[in-house]
Design a protein around this motif. Sequence first.
Motif, PDB file in Angstrom:
ATOM      1  N   ARG A  24      -4.672   1.931  -4.063  1.00  0.00           N
ATOM      2  CA  ARG A  24      -3.821   1.918  -5.248  1.00  0.00           C
ATOM      3  C   ARG A  24      -3.320   0.519  -5.586  1.00  0.00           C
ATOM      4  NH1 ARG A  24       0.415   6.760  -4.053  1.00  0.00           N
ATOM      5  NH2 ARG A  24       0.791   5.417  -2.250  1.00  0.00           N
ATOM      6  N   VAL A  25      -3.583  -0.447  -4.719  1.00  0.00           N
ATOM      7  CA  VAL A  25      -3.077  -1.806  -4.949  1.00  0.00           C
ATOM      8  C   VAL A  25      -3.973  -2.541  -5.929  1.00  0.00           C
ATOM      9  CG1 VAL A  25      -2.483  -4.015  -3.891  1.00  0.00           C
ATOM     10  CG2 VAL A  25      -2.061  -1.882  -2.644  1.00  0.00           C
ATOM     11  N   ARG A  26      -3.399  -2.980  -7.018  1.00  0.00           N
ATOM     12  CA  ARG A  26      -4.139  -3.767  -8.001  1.00  0.00           C
ATOM     13  C   ARG A  26      -4.033  -5.254  -7.659  1.00  0.00           C
ATOM     14  NH1 ARG A  26      -1.071  -2.793 -12.880  1.00  0.00           N
ATOM     15  NH2 ARG A  26       0.560  -2.199 -11.405  1.00  0.00           N
ATOM     16  N   VAL A  27      -5.088  -5.980  -7.923  1.00  0.00           N
ATOM     17  CA  VAL A  27      -5.135  -7.411  -7.591  1.00  0.00           C
ATOM     18  C   VAL A  27      -5.504  -8.176  -8.858  1.00  0.00           C
ATOM     19  CG1 VAL A  27      -6.174  -9.183  -6.135  1.00  0.00           C
ATOM     20  CG2 VAL A  27      -5.821  -6.874  -5.229  1.00  0.00           C
ATOM     21  N   HIS A  28      -4.605  -9.049  -9.292  1.00  0.00           N
ATOM     22  CA  HIS A  28      -4.778  -9.790 -10.544  1.00  0.00           C
ATOM     23  C   HIS A  28      -4.884 -11.289 -10.288  1.00  0.00           C
ATOM     24  CE1 HIS A  28      -3.615  -6.079 -12.591  1.00  0.00           C
ATOM     25  NE2 HIS A  28      -2.477  -6.078 -11.927  1.00  0.00           N
ATOM     26  N   GLN A  54       0.811  -1.213   0.000  1.00  0.00           N
ATOM     27  CA  GLN A  54       0.000   0.000   0.000  1.00  0.00           C
ATOM     28  C   GLN A  54       0.846   1.267   0.000  1.00  0.00           C
ATOM     29  OE1 GLN A  54      -2.465  -1.051   3.403  1.00  0.00           O
ATOM     30  NE2 GLN A  54      -4.236  -1.350   2.069  1.00  0.00           N
ATOM     31  N   GLN A  55       2.125   1.143   0.350  1.00  0.00           N
ATOM     32  CA  GLN A  55       3.029   2.294   0.293  1.00  0.00           C
ATOM     33  C   GLN A  55       3.504   2.573  -1.123  1.00  0.00           C
ATOM     34  OE1 GLN A  55       6.284   1.948   3.095  1.00  0.00           O
ATOM     35  NE2 GLN A  55       4.956   1.076   4.668  1.00  0.00           N
ATOM     36  N   SER A  56       3.375   1.594  -1.995  1.00  0.00           N
ATOM     37  CA  SER A  56       3.871   1.719  -3.353  1.00  0.00           C
ATOM     38  C   SER A  56       2.840   2.398  -4.252  1.00  0.00           C
ATOM     39  CB  SER A  56       4.205   0.340  -3.927  1.00  0.00           C
ATOM     40  OG  SER A  56       4.502   0.418  -5.303  1.00  0.00           O
ATOM     41  N   LYS A  57       3.317   3.208  -5.180  1.00  0.00           N
ATOM     42  CA  LYS A  57       2.430   3.813  -6.166  1.00  0.00           C
ATOM     43  C   LYS A  57       2.022   2.814  -7.240  1.00  0.00           C
ATOM     44  CE  LYS A  57       4.293   8.502  -5.626  1.00  0.00           C
ATOM     45  NZ  LYS A  57       4.965   9.645  -6.306  1.00  0.00           N
ATOM     46  N   GLN A  58       2.722   1.689  -7.294  1.00  0.00           N
ATOM     47  CA  GLN A  58       2.425   0.660  -8.293  1.00  0.00           C
ATOM     48  C   GLN A  58       2.205  -0.695  -7.629  1.00  0.00           C
ATOM     49  OE1 GLN A  58       4.852   1.138 -12.094  1.00  0.00           O
ATOM     50  NE2 GLN A  58       6.151   2.264 -10.661  1.00  0.00           N
ATOM     51  N   GLY A  59       1.674  -0.693  -6.421  1.00  0.00           N
ATOM     52  CA  GLY A  59       1.478  -1.929  -5.683  1.00  0.00           C
ATOM     53  C   GLY A  59       0.556  -2.899  -6.404  1.00  0.00           C
ATOM     54  N   ALA A  60       0.900  -4.180  -6.354  1.00  0.00           N
ATOM     55  CA  ALA A  60       0.078  -5.183  -7.036  1.00  0.00           C
ATOM     56  C   ALA A  60       0.291  -6.557  -6.421  1.00  0.00           C
ATOM     57  CB  ALA A  60       0.399  -5.230  -8.528  1.00  0.00           C
ATOM     58  N   VAL A  61      -0.752  -7.364  -6.504  1.00  0.00           N
ATOM     59  CA  VAL A  61      -0.706  -8.779  -6.144  1.00  0.00           C
ATOM     60  C   VAL A  61      -1.156  -9.558  -7.373  1.00  0.00           C
ATOM     61  CG1 VAL A  61      -1.621 -10.605  -4.667  1.00  0.00           C
ATOM     62  CG2 VAL A  61      -1.254  -8.314  -3.732  1.00  0.00           C
ATOM     63  N   ILE A  62      -0.388 -10.583  -7.730  1.00  0.00           N
ATOM     64  CA  ILE A  62      -0.795 -11.472  -8.820  1.00  0.00           C
ATOM     65  C   ILE A  62      -0.858 -12.890  -8.270  1.00  0.00           C
ATOM     66  CG2 ILE A  62      -0.299 -12.352 -11.115  1.00  0.00           C
ATOM     67  CD1 ILE A  62       1.303  -9.868 -11.692  1.00  0.00           C
ATOM     68  N   ASN A  63      -2.031 -13.485  -8.316  1.00  0.00           N
ATOM     69  CA  ASN A  63      -2.210 -14.860  -7.859  1.00  0.00           C
ATOM     70  C   ASN A  63      -2.318 -15.787  -9.072  1.00  0.00           C
ATOM     71  OD1 ASN A  63      -2.213 -14.235  -5.106  1.00  0.00           O
ATOM     72  ND2 ASN A  63      -4.399 -13.758  -5.115  1.00  0.00           N
ATOM     73  N   ILE A  64      -1.478 -16.817  -9.092  1.00  0.00           N
ATOM     74  CA  ILE A  64      -1.482 -17.779 -10.196  1.00  0.00           C
ATOM     75  C   ILE A  64      -2.431 -18.919  -9.842  1.00  0.00           C
ATOM     76  CG2 ILE A  64      -0.114 -19.252 -11.690  1.00  0.00           C
ATOM     77  CD1 ILE A  64       0.608 -16.278 -11.869  1.00  0.00           C
TER      78      ILE A  64
END
Length: 281
Positions: free
Chosen positions: A180-184, A133-143
Amino acid sequence: MRAANKASNELNILLTGASGGIGHALAHSLAARGHRLLLQGRNKMALEQLCNSLPDAHRHLVVPADLLDPQQRLELLRTCRSLPGGVDVLINNAGVARFALLGDTDDAAMRSILETNLLVPMALTRDLLALLQQSKQGAVINIGSAFGHIGHPGFSIYGASKSGLHGFTEALRRELGDSRVRVHYLAPRAVDTSLNTDAVVGLNRALGNHADSPQLVAEQCVALLEGGRSARRFMGWPERLFIKVNALLPSLVDSALVKKMPVIRRFAEQNHLQHPQGETP
């Protein structure tokens, strides 16, 4: 605190299961794009060999850890928190599978599959959320897996774990929708890796199932990461069609798969005899 001199397009990425087939391909694709990788796996030697094969190997970090061990997972989190620039992206790629009929699956195998494929990604995401959440490009990708959406005989526990991962991803995407955290979520079909046993290869051949290369899966994962918003993606045709049919008319898929049970049972029993303790590390 985040490093002030960090390039705007450079991401710090924790990649779990880095030394596996998909992980190996992902590491090369991400490193080629200039990202800094934290390579997690249980085999330190394999991770070091992978790291040394990447562009700018000195920039990447090998972090061997057994994710089923709470203490080792805690050490991994401490490493992430101490990293200059923090962690921007978590790719939950580590996973195990077992091709076996339910009656041949003991408690230990069930526990290993469910913990590795579902509980560990949930726990890692939770524990790294403050950093992301501190990142401007935060993301989680679950395979995930197509088997998380099409219940396939011989993969009941594996499919349940991936179905749960999809449900977790969907809820998390909505929970973080105002952040801002994207979740893929990425659901490959069969993947051609060295971890596939002879029985799994034989089953796919007998049923006419197609398998994608780890490189293709990596490309799709990178495309999600570079997209502008949270997304989910399913790979392969006709698997994508089967997923839709299974959601709307599951009885049709029931009938189709029941007809294939003699073939599935034969290969599952062969696999159990050859790998009674499970086929994946």
